[in-house]
Structure formats: C-alpha cells, structure tokens
Design a protein around this motif. Structure first.
Motif, PDB file in Angstrom:
ATOM      1  N   UNK A 221      -1.539  68.375-101.343  1.00 32.10           N
ATOM      2  CA  UNK A 221      -1.394  66.988-101.831  1.00 32.10           C
ATOM      3  C   UNK A 221      -2.305  66.204-100.668  1.00 32.10           C
ATOM      4  N   UNK A 222      -2.686  65.019-101.116  1.00 31.94           N
ATOM      5  CA  UNK A 222      -3.226  63.929-100.359  1.00 31.94           C
ATOM      6  C   UNK A 222      -3.306  62.590-101.112  1.00 31.94           C
ATOM      7  N   UNK A 223      -2.739  61.646-100.652  1.00 32.38           N
ATOM      8  CA  UNK A 223      -2.573  60.258-101.310  1.00 32.38           C
ATOM      9  C   UNK A 223      -2.429  59.438-100.275  1.00 32.38           C
ATOM     10  N   UNK A 224      -2.654  58.155-100.766  1.00 35.18           N
ATOM     11  CA  UNK A 224      -2.409  56.911 -99.859  1.00 35.18           C
ATOM     12  C   UNK A 224      -0.778  56.927 -99.591  1.00 35.18           C
ATOM     13  N   UNK A 225      -0.640  56.253 -98.545  1.00 29.09           N
ATOM     14  CA  UNK A 225       0.959  55.815 -98.379  1.00 29.09           C
ATOM     15  C   UNK A 225       1.352  54.959 -99.405  1.00 29.09           C
ATOM     16  N   UNK A 226       2.687  55.113 -99.493  1.00 35.08           N
ATOM     17  CA  UNK A 226       3.569  54.465-100.675  1.00 35.08           C
ATOM     18  C   UNK A 226       3.363  53.053-100.549  1.00 35.08           C
ATOM     19  N   UNK A 227       3.151  52.403 -99.608  1.00 33.89           N
ATOM     20  CA  UNK A 227       3.231  50.880 -99.496  1.00 33.89           C
ATOM     21  C   UNK A 227       1.879  50.386-100.289  1.00 33.89           C
ATOM     22  N   UNK A 228       0.984  51.159-100.035  1.00 32.23           N
ATOM     23  CA  UNK A 228      -0.432  50.607-100.678  1.00 32.23           C
ATOM     24  C   UNK A 228      -0.761  51.631-102.026  1.00 32.23           C
ATOM     25  N   UNK A 229       0.191  52.230-102.319  1.00 30.71           N
ATOM     26  CA  UNK A 229      -0.148  53.341-103.556  1.00 30.71           C
ATOM     27  C   UNK A 229      -0.594  52.387-104.705  1.00 30.71           C
ATOM     28  N   UNK A 232      -3.987  51.319-104.326  1.00 29.99           N
ATOM     29  CA  UNK A 232      -5.167  52.506-104.264  1.00 29.99           C
ATOM     30  C   UNK A 232      -5.063  53.132-105.610  1.00 29.99           C
ATOM     31  N   UNK A 233      -4.195  53.138-106.327  1.00 32.39           N
ATOM     32  CA  UNK A 233      -4.421  53.434-107.856  1.00 32.39           C
ATOM     33  C   UNK A 233      -5.309  52.645-108.567  1.00 32.39           C
ATOM     34  N   UNK A 234      -5.449  51.449-108.327  1.00 35.48           N
ATOM     35  CA  UNK A 234      -6.323  50.563-109.069  1.00 35.48           C
ATOM     36  C   UNK A 234      -7.698  51.079-108.525  1.00 35.48           C
ATOM     37  N   UNK A 235      -8.098  51.174-107.349  1.00 35.97           N
ATOM     38  CA  UNK A 235      -9.260  51.775-106.890  1.00 35.97           C
ATOM     39  C   UNK A 235      -9.652  52.960-107.836  1.00 35.97           C
ATOM     40  N   UNK A 241     -13.541  54.878-114.180  1.00 40.50           N
ATOM     41  CA  UNK A 241     -14.122  54.145-115.086  1.00 40.50           C
ATOM     42  C   UNK A 241     -15.794  54.185-114.904  1.00 40.50           C
ATOM     43  N   UNK A 242     -16.056  54.047-113.483  1.00 41.77           N
ATOM     44  CA  UNK A 242     -17.404  53.969-113.128  1.00 41.77           C
ATOM     45  C   UNK A 242     -18.013  55.465-113.408  1.00 41.77           C
ATOM     46  N   UNK A 243     -17.195  56.438-113.215  1.00 41.42           N
ATOM     47  CA  UNK A 243     -17.681  57.890-113.493  1.00 41.42           C
ATOM     48  C   UNK A 243     -17.884  58.043-115.226  1.00 41.42           C
ATOM     49  N   UNK A 244     -16.907  57.459-115.815  1.00 42.34           N
ATOM     50  CA  UNK A 244     -16.784  57.471-117.459  1.00 42.34           C
ATOM     51  C   UNK A 244     -18.156  56.787-117.738  1.00 42.34           C
ATOM     52  N   UNK A 245     -18.453  55.690-117.143  1.00 42.02           N
ATOM     53  CA  UNK A 245     -19.427  54.683-117.854  1.00 42.02           C
ATOM     54  C   UNK A 245     -21.019  55.405-117.456  1.00 42.02           C
ATOM     55  N   UNK A 246     -20.878  56.162-116.306  1.00 44.71           N
ATOM     56  CA  UNK A 246     -22.121  56.663-115.831  1.00 44.71           C
ATOM     57  C   UNK A 246     -22.549  57.995-116.762  1.00 44.71           C
ATOM     58  N   UNK A 247     -21.268  58.612-117.279  1.00 45.44           N
ATOM     59  CA  UNK A 247     -21.459  59.657-118.025  1.00 45.44           C
ATOM     60  C   UNK A 247     -21.851  59.357-119.358  1.00 45.44           C
ATOM     61  N   UNK A 248     -21.260  57.998-119.882  1.00 46.54           N
ATOM     62  CA  UNK A 248     -21.460  57.687-121.281  1.00 46.54           C
ATOM     63  C   UNK A 248     -22.958  57.215-121.208  1.00 46.54           C
TER      64      UNK A 248
END
Length: 385
Positions: A221-229, A232-235, A241-248
């Motif tokens: 497991x590797x994740x951002x700290x709980x305070x900024x989770x 980080x999830x938005x990022x 979304x960027x990868x999905x759009x590139x694939x499309x």
C-alpha cells in the motif's frame, strides 16, 4: 570334578567358599562381591562379611551411581536435526561446526547446539510516513519475505538479526522512496520501487553478515496522508480522466486515420485511372486525326463532304429543331425533327424515341432537299442570265 558335582569340594568359583546347598550362587552375594571389588578400586572402606570378617567395600554404591551418570551423560549428548534445519555447534563458547539433518552427538555441558530452520519463509512488515523527491509525504506499507541462508552468520554474527532486518528495511525503503515522486510511488513506479528496495536491502544484510536472504519485497500500500487524502483523490481522478480522454482520442484517431487513408488511396487510384483514360483517348484522337489526314490527302472532296455530314449528324442528334439557310434564297427552312420523328413512328399511342437511325434518315432527307433546292436555284440563275 566340577565344583557343583556331588562329592566335590563345593568351592564357589565366585569366591564364596564352601556352600551347604547344591543350588546356584546367591545373586545378592554376587552383587556384594562386585561392590567390594569396585570399592577397593576407588578406595572405599571395607565392610564385614556374613561371618564378621572384613571383606572390603563401602556402605553406599558410588560406583553404580557413576555408571548410571555416565550412561545418562552419554544419552544426553544425542540430538536429532530435521531435514529443514541446520545446527550450529559451539564448543566451550567458540564456534565448532555446522551440522545438517540427521542424528548427532555432542558432549553435553561442553558443546552448545543451536538449531535454526533454513527453509521457513518468514514475513516482516514495515509501515511509516516517508518524504518523496518532490517534497510530498506518503504512507507506505511494505512486506518483506525472507529465509535464513547462513546459519552460522544468523546465530553468531549479529546479536539480534530480526531487529537488524527491521532497521535495514526501513533504511532501504526510505532511500528508494526519497528518490521517487509521489505519483511514481503511488501508481506509476510501484514495481520499480519494490525491486530497488529488495536489492538495496539485500546489500545491507550482506554487509551486516546477518545470514538472511530476501525472497521478495511487496509494496502492499502507498497513499497520501489522511489529512490530504480528499485533495489527492481529486488529483488522481483528474489523471484518470486525462488517461481516459487520451485513450478515446487515440481510439478515434485509429478509426478515422485508416478511413482517410483509404479515401486518399481511392482518389489517387481514380486520378490515375482518369489520367490513363485521358491519355489513351488523346492518343486515339491523334491516331484518328492522322488517319483522317491521310484519307483527306488522297481524296479531299470526298473527305470534306464526309466530315461535313458527320458534323451535321452530330449536331442534329443533340437537337429536335433545325434552322436551315437555303443557298441563294432569302428564306430559312425550319425542320421540326421531333414532329417528323413522331410522324414516322410505328406506334401512335407511344411517343417514339429519337434514335440514331431516325436522325440519319432525317439528315439524309434534309441533305437531299438542300441539294435539290441548290440545283433549282442554280438553274434559275442561269436562265435569268
């Protein structure tokens, strides 16, 4: 004569003197005599015999105790080493040897035997917050699977091999995570981080001579700290979304580009066909003109008239009305070819089609009429003169 035969002296070969009975020697007496002899060897005090005379021996069987202790000591030194184990033998506190599976004997209280399992795969878990190359904090959970590779080093070289393994693991993973970005540790380079951590950890353990061999390192497991989770999830979602759009976009390009290439190839082939058709048509026209020129040079009048008739036929085949100017006259003749075609049709209910045969017939009639009119006009002109 045997000692136990009747009439003999009945002397006991075990030193018991004369006996009044004919049976075998007394077992208690036999043991007592053996004890007397052993006590004599070890300096024991003599003890009185049955008749009161001292025959030697002590009151406590020390020799028997020594024999029992010797047997117990000998049996105590045997030990069994399993197939998955190795045993490190210390003699008077100093390394003596390493033995493998089987039955072995070492003198107790002199040799110290330590058994270790060489095939058992054990797991060590490390967690903590670490700083990445881009000055971000990441929570890392790491599992290390290992086994003992060198029994001597594991038992003697390091005071606490497990503690050394924990500290070496923590140092190795912090070094590797510190050279990676946050995104690389969390998603892109997880496999690389685990592999580099395993290599560096093994270097540390070999340097410390721990006798431990690392089998695999898993970055569980590797994740951002709980305070900024949340941020980080938005990022992460934005990157997804960027990868999905590139694939499309790539899928759309893969769909459109072959079609465009096919259309371009079709246009090229059509252009090539048009080019070939025009060139061949031009060559045919040139060849026809050359043949016509040859015929014209041989018979100019006939060729000229034939060309005139062909031209009139081509013109009249594309129109239903013709205006004819009579030579030497002031009137123009109107020829309704469509009406003439209708009058010459075989069926009155259906409108006939103007065919090349009909056009040829009408053209021939017009030409004959024009010739007749021209001849009449010429004759009148001669008469007037």
């Amino acid at each position: 004569m045997a000692w136990n035969e009747p009439g003999g002296n009945n002397k006991d070969p075990w030193g018991g003197g004369n006996r009044n009975n004919d049976g075998p020697p007394d077992l208690d007496e036999l043991l007592r005599k053996m004890q007397q002899k052993l006590n004599g060897l070890f300096g024991g005090k003599p003890s009185p015999s049955d008749d009161g005379s001292p025959v030697g021996g002590g009151s406590f069987p020390w020799s028997l105790v020594l024999i029992v202790l010797a047997v117990v000591y000998g049996l105590w030194g045997f030990y069994q080493v399993d197939a998955s184990q190795s045993a490190v033998v210390l003699r008077l506190g100093k390394y003596h040897e390493t033995v493998n599976s089987g039955l072995h004997w070492n003198p107790p209280l002199i040799d110290n035997v330590t058994k270790v399992n060489m095939t058992e795969v054990r797991t060590e878990r490390t967690t903590g917050q670490m700083l990445t190359e881009d000055a971000s904090i990441v929570d890392v959970v790491l599992q290390v699977q290992w086994h003992i590779d060198d029994a001597e080093s594991f038992v003697l070289r390091v005071a606490d091999p497990l503690k050394s393994l924990q500290e070496a693991t923590d140092s190795a993973v912090r070094h590797i995570v510190g050279s990676q970005t946050l995104n690389g540790v969390i998603s892109q380079n997880r496999t690389q981080v685990a592999a580099e951590t395993q290599n560096r950890l093994q270097e540390y353990l070999d340097l410390y001579q721990t006798g431990i061999r690392v089998d695999v390192v898993n970055l569980t497991d590797a994740k951002a700290p709980r305070e900024v989770q949340d941020a980080f999830d938005d990022v992460v979602r934005a990157r997804e979304d960027e990868v999905r759009l590139q694939n499309e976009a790539q899928a759309y390009a893969n769909q459109v580009i072959p079609v465009a290439r096919g259309q371009a190839q079709r246009m090229l082939e059509e252009a090539e066909a048009y080019k070939s058709r025009v060139v061949e048509s031009a060559r045919g026209e040139a060849s026809r003109f050359e043949q016509l020129l040859t015929a014209y040079q041989r018979a100019p009048e006939v060729t000229r008239e034939r060309m005139y008739l062909d031209t009139v036929q081509d013109v009249m085949s594309n129109t239903s009305k013709v205006m004819v100017d009579v030579e030497g006259g002031n009137n123009m003749m109107y020829l309704p070819l469509d009406k003439l075609a209708e009058s010459s049709a075989t069926s009155a209910s259906q409108r006939p089609q103007v065919t090349p045969q009909v056009i040829d017939e009408i053209s021939q009639r017009v030409i004959n009429q024009l010739r007749t009119e021209a001849n009449n006009n010429s004759r009148r002109a001669r008469e007037v003169r």
